[in-house]
Design a protein around this motif. Structure first.
Motif, PDB file in Angstrom:
ATOM      1  N   VAL A 198      10.080  -3.390  -4.132  1.00  0.00           N
ATOM      2  CA  VAL A 198      11.697  -3.426  -5.633  1.00  0.00           C
ATOM      3  C   VAL A 198      10.937  -3.042  -6.526  1.00  0.00           C
ATOM      4  CG1 VAL A 198      12.835  -4.496  -7.007  1.00  0.00           C
ATOM      5  CG2 VAL A 198      13.310  -4.878  -4.728  1.00  0.00           C
ATOM      6  N   LYS A 199       9.059  -3.534  -6.627  1.00  0.00           N
ATOM      7  CA  LYS A 199       8.447  -3.436  -7.716  1.00  0.00           C
ATOM      8  C   LYS A 199       7.910  -2.030  -7.558  1.00  0.00           C
ATOM      9  CE  LYS A 199       8.947  -8.126  -9.300  1.00  0.00           C
ATOM     10  NZ  LYS A 199       7.590  -9.642  -8.784  1.00  0.00           N
ATOM     11  N   ASN A 200       7.837  -1.909  -7.124  1.00  0.00           N
ATOM     12  CA  ASN A 200       6.612  -1.024  -5.872  1.00  0.00           C
ATOM     13  C   ASN A 200       5.125  -1.169  -6.163  1.00  0.00           C
ATOM     14  OD1 ASN A 200       8.687   1.081  -4.807  1.00  0.00           O
ATOM     15  ND2 ASN A 200       9.743   1.763  -7.143  1.00  0.00           N
ATOM     16  N   CYS A 201       4.649  -2.052  -5.322  1.00  0.00           N
ATOM     17  CA  CYS A 201       3.191  -2.660  -5.654  1.00  0.00           C
ATOM     18  C   CYS A 201       3.077  -3.064  -4.536  1.00  0.00           C
ATOM     19  CB  CYS A 201       2.479  -2.864  -6.874  1.00  0.00           C
ATOM     20  SG  CYS A 201       3.783  -4.563  -7.335  1.00  0.00           S
ATOM     21  N   PHE A 202       2.185  -3.188  -4.130  1.00  0.00           N
ATOM     22  CA  PHE A 202       0.936  -3.913  -3.341  1.00  0.00           C
ATOM     23  C   PHE A 202       1.003  -5.600  -3.313  1.00  0.00           C
ATOM     24  CE2 PHE A 202       0.250  -0.287  -1.122  1.00  0.00           C
ATOM     25  CZ  PHE A 202       0.412  -0.549   0.158  1.00  0.00           C
ATOM     26  N   VAL A 203       1.457  -6.194  -3.382  1.00  0.00           N
ATOM     27  CA  VAL A 203       1.596  -7.750  -4.049  1.00  0.00           C
ATOM     28  C   VAL A 203       0.513  -9.111  -2.867  1.00  0.00           C
ATOM     29  CG1 VAL A 203       3.855  -7.450  -4.901  1.00  0.00           C
ATOM     30  CG2 VAL A 203       4.038  -8.152  -2.550  1.00  0.00           C
ATOM     31  N   GLY A 204      -0.167  -8.753  -2.242  1.00  0.00           N
ATOM     32  CA  GLY A 204      -0.485  -9.823  -0.989  1.00  0.00           C
ATOM     33  C   GLY A 204      -1.392  -9.340   0.004  1.00  0.00           C
ATOM     34  N   PHE A 209      15.101  14.397   6.594  1.00  0.00           N
ATOM     35  CA  PHE A 209      13.683  14.121   7.374  1.00  0.00           C
ATOM     36  C   PHE A 209      12.347  15.179   6.260  1.00  0.00           C
ATOM     37  CE2 PHE A 209      16.294  13.108  10.703  1.00  0.00           C
ATOM     38  CZ  PHE A 209      15.550  12.133  10.933  1.00  0.00           C
ATOM     39  N   LYS A 210      13.236  15.232   5.185  1.00  0.00           N
ATOM     40  CA  LYS A 210      11.877  15.537   3.720  1.00  0.00           C
ATOM     41  C   LYS A 210      11.210  14.194   3.551  1.00  0.00           C
ATOM     42  CE  LYS A 210      11.922  17.978  -0.341  1.00  0.00           C
ATOM     43  NZ  LYS A 210      12.700  18.757  -1.416  1.00  0.00           N
ATOM     44  N   ALA A 211       9.768  14.196   3.353  1.00  0.00           N
ATOM     45  CA  ALA A 211       8.917  13.272   2.973  1.00  0.00           C
ATOM     46  C   ALA A 211       8.778  13.459   1.517  1.00  0.00           C
ATOM     47  CB  ALA A 211       7.350  13.830   3.320  1.00  0.00           C
ATOM     48  N   VAL A 212       9.558  12.565   0.954  1.00  0.00           N
ATOM     49  CA  VAL A 212       9.670  12.365  -0.566  1.00  0.00           C
ATOM     50  C   VAL A 212       9.153  12.114  -0.753  1.00  0.00           C
ATOM     51  CG1 VAL A 212      12.780  11.850  -0.300  1.00  0.00           C
ATOM     52  CG2 VAL A 212      11.269  10.062   0.109  1.00  0.00           C
ATOM     53  N   ARG A 213       8.283  10.736  -1.062  1.00  0.00           N
ATOM     54  CA  ARG A 213       7.280  10.081  -1.780  1.00  0.00           C
ATOM     55  C   ARG A 213       6.178   9.964   0.103  1.00  0.00           C
ATOM     56  NH1 ARG A 213       7.473   4.372  -3.511  1.00  0.00           N
ATOM     57  NH2 ARG A 213       9.268   3.652  -2.619  1.00  0.00           N
ATOM     58  N   SER A 214       5.704   8.595  -0.545  1.00  0.00           N
ATOM     59  CA  SER A 214       4.210   8.186  -0.149  1.00  0.00           C
ATOM     60  C   SER A 214       3.606   6.985  -0.444  1.00  0.00           C
ATOM     61  CB  SER A 214       3.207   8.712   1.167  1.00  0.00           C
ATOM     62  OG  SER A 214       2.278   9.616   0.406  1.00  0.00           O
ATOM     63  N   ILE A 215       2.934   5.962  -0.304  1.00  0.00           N
ATOM     64  CA  ILE A 215       2.239   4.606  -0.451  1.00  0.00           C
ATOM     65  C   ILE A 215       0.799   4.446  -0.447  1.00  0.00           C
ATOM     66  CG2 ILE A 215       4.218   4.007  -1.790  1.00  0.00           C
ATOM     67  CD1 ILE A 215       3.834   1.821   0.735  1.00  0.00           C
ATOM     68  N   LEU A 242      10.258   5.211   6.585  1.00  0.00           N
ATOM     69  CA  LEU A 242       9.884   4.223   6.656  1.00  0.00           C
ATOM     70  C   LEU A 242       8.944   4.984   7.716  1.00  0.00           C
ATOM     71  CD1 LEU A 242      11.308   3.127   4.045  1.00  0.00           C
ATOM     72  CD2 LEU A 242       9.312   1.848   4.002  1.00  0.00           C
ATOM     73  N   ALA A 243       7.630   5.697   7.409  1.00  0.00           N
ATOM     74  CA  ALA A 243       6.920   6.157   8.586  1.00  0.00           C
ATOM     75  C   ALA A 243       5.163   5.723   8.788  1.00  0.00           C
ATOM     76  CB  ALA A 243       7.021   7.395   9.352  1.00  0.00           C
ATOM     77  N   ALA A 244       4.537   5.111   9.440  1.00  0.00           N
ATOM     78  CA  ALA A 244       3.205   5.268   9.048  1.00  0.00           C
ATOM     79  C   ALA A 244       2.214   6.333   9.289  1.00  0.00           C
ATOM     80  CB  ALA A 244       2.691   3.539   9.950  1.00  0.00           C
ATOM     81  N   ALA A 245       1.548   6.476   8.808  1.00  0.00           N
ATOM     82  CA  ALA A 245       0.081   7.512   8.877  1.00  0.00           C
ATOM     83  C   ALA A 245      -0.804   7.174   8.483  1.00  0.00           C
ATOM     84  CB  ALA A 245       0.692   8.800   8.922  1.00  0.00           C
ATOM     85  N   SER A 246      -1.349   6.396   9.643  1.00  0.00           N
ATOM     86  CA  SER A 246      -2.506   5.460   9.568  1.00  0.00           C
ATOM     87  C   SER A 246      -3.412   4.884   8.267  1.00  0.00           C
ATOM     88  CB  SER A 246      -3.667   7.308   9.563  1.00  0.00           C
ATOM     89  OG  SER A 246      -5.577   6.281   9.882  1.00  0.00           O
TER      90      SER A 246
END
Length: 332
Positions: free
Chosen positions: A121-127, A81-87, A67-71
């Motif tokens: 696990v749930k793939n969502c922001f929780v707090g 090193f292929k980007a498979v998804r993002s949030i 995982l890597a942060a991009a702003s």
């Protein structure tokens, strides 16, 4: 003792003059071989709106992914090193360090004075938590109005700390008052700090805020294990480790180069400068730290000396940011 392979992000601190290459590197500290595995100038990734010229920053690992942060976006890369998804999240902006603990991703959202939590696990922001100067609550326009009316500016009160739902519209407005750039977990409590903060803060399991210890202004990558405090004292161009109760202190000056060795050395220092210390990991008796121009230094904490220095580029605009031990097999 053999040295590990690390992964690091090299941030483009300014693109004011010419093209600058940054991205993500793998580096074998033992044989000093390195490879640019994610190129910021790779046209196959559309970075527009995803950090623009800010580059990749914090790094973390989950299962077999990097995982890597991009702003304002977190990328998930496979081991090729292929980007498979993002949030993304409306309250994620200018993200710096990230940290994973027990299936939760913790993100420092600098642009919103916030720490965000994402359930992997749930793939969502929780707090989410916001820690903000009290003067920012009414906003900069309130201060401008008071100035126009000739009124005295209100005294700065204690910072405000509160929780909010990152999936709603009830969160804070966009503003960076503490430049929160660091988050980590110790004994199930959340710790955070920033370059405009003079102390390390702790959020307990009961969501209560506590002061841990004093810090110099301008720090990055603070770590605390209950006894030992380690940090990049970026404002003073040094890496420091000290006992939280005082006493023994280990200090390492960050490496500098002759100006004629640097590319773009005439760029204004408010855009980029050498010796900017950022990126740090502890491995046994070793402290591995990053600086600008993109340089990795290995310090022996017992001998109290630098035992290795590896430079990736002499472009002073490029600075190490995220830095971690690479946990997967590499070809180096």
């Amino acid at each position: 003792m053999s040295l590990p392979t690390i992964i690091c992000t090299s941030v483009i601190r300014s693109s004011k003059q010419g093209e600058s290459h940054g991205g993500m590197y793998l580096l074998n500290l033992e044989n000093e071989k390195f490879e640019l595995v994610v190129d910021w100038n790779d046209s196959s990734i559309n970075w527009e709106g995803r950090g623009a010229d800010r580059g990749l920053r914090g790094i973390a690992f989950y299962d077999d992914l990097i995982l890597a942060a991009a702003s304002d976006e977190i990328y998930f890369f496979d081991q090729k090193f292929k980007a498979v998804r993002s949030i993304k999240n409306k309250y994620l902006k200018h993200c710096h360090e990230i940290y994973i603990h027990e299936n939760t991703l913790y993100l420092s959202s600098t642009g919103y004075d916030s720490i965000l939590l994402y359930d992997l696990v749930k793939n969502c922001f929780v707090g989410a938590y916001c820690y903000r100067k009290s003067s920012a609550i009414k906003g900069k326009y309130w201060r401008k109005i008071r100035k126009m009316l000739g009124l005295k500016q209100e005294k700065e009160g204690p910072p405000r700390f509160y929780t909010y739902d990152p999936n709603s519209g009830s969160g804070p407005f966009f503003q960076d008052t503490f430049h929160i750039n660091n988050v980590f977990i110790h004994q199930n409590s959340i710790y955070f700090s920033g370059t405009l903060m003079d102390r390390l803060m702790k959020i307990t399991k009961a969501d209560e805020l506590e002061e841990v210890c004093a810090l110099p202004m301008g720090t990055h990558n603070v770590r605390f294990d209950g006894y030992t405090l380690t940090y990049n004292d970026t404002a003073s161009d040094r890496v420091v480790q000290e006992l939280s109760t005082g006493g023994e202190k280990r200090e390492f000056n960050i490496s500098h180069y002759n100006s004629d060795e640097l590319d773009f050395h005439n760029i204004p220092k408010d855009h980029a400068r050498q010796g900017f210390g950022r990126g740090m990991v502890l491995e046994g008796n070793l402290l591995i730290g990053g600086s600008s121009p993109s340089t990795i230094s290995v310090y022996d904490l017992i001998k109290k000396e630098r035992i290795k220095k590896i430079n990736l580029t002499m472009d002073v605009r490029n600075s190490i940011h995220g830095l971690e031990i690479y946990p997967y097999q590499s070809n180096f």
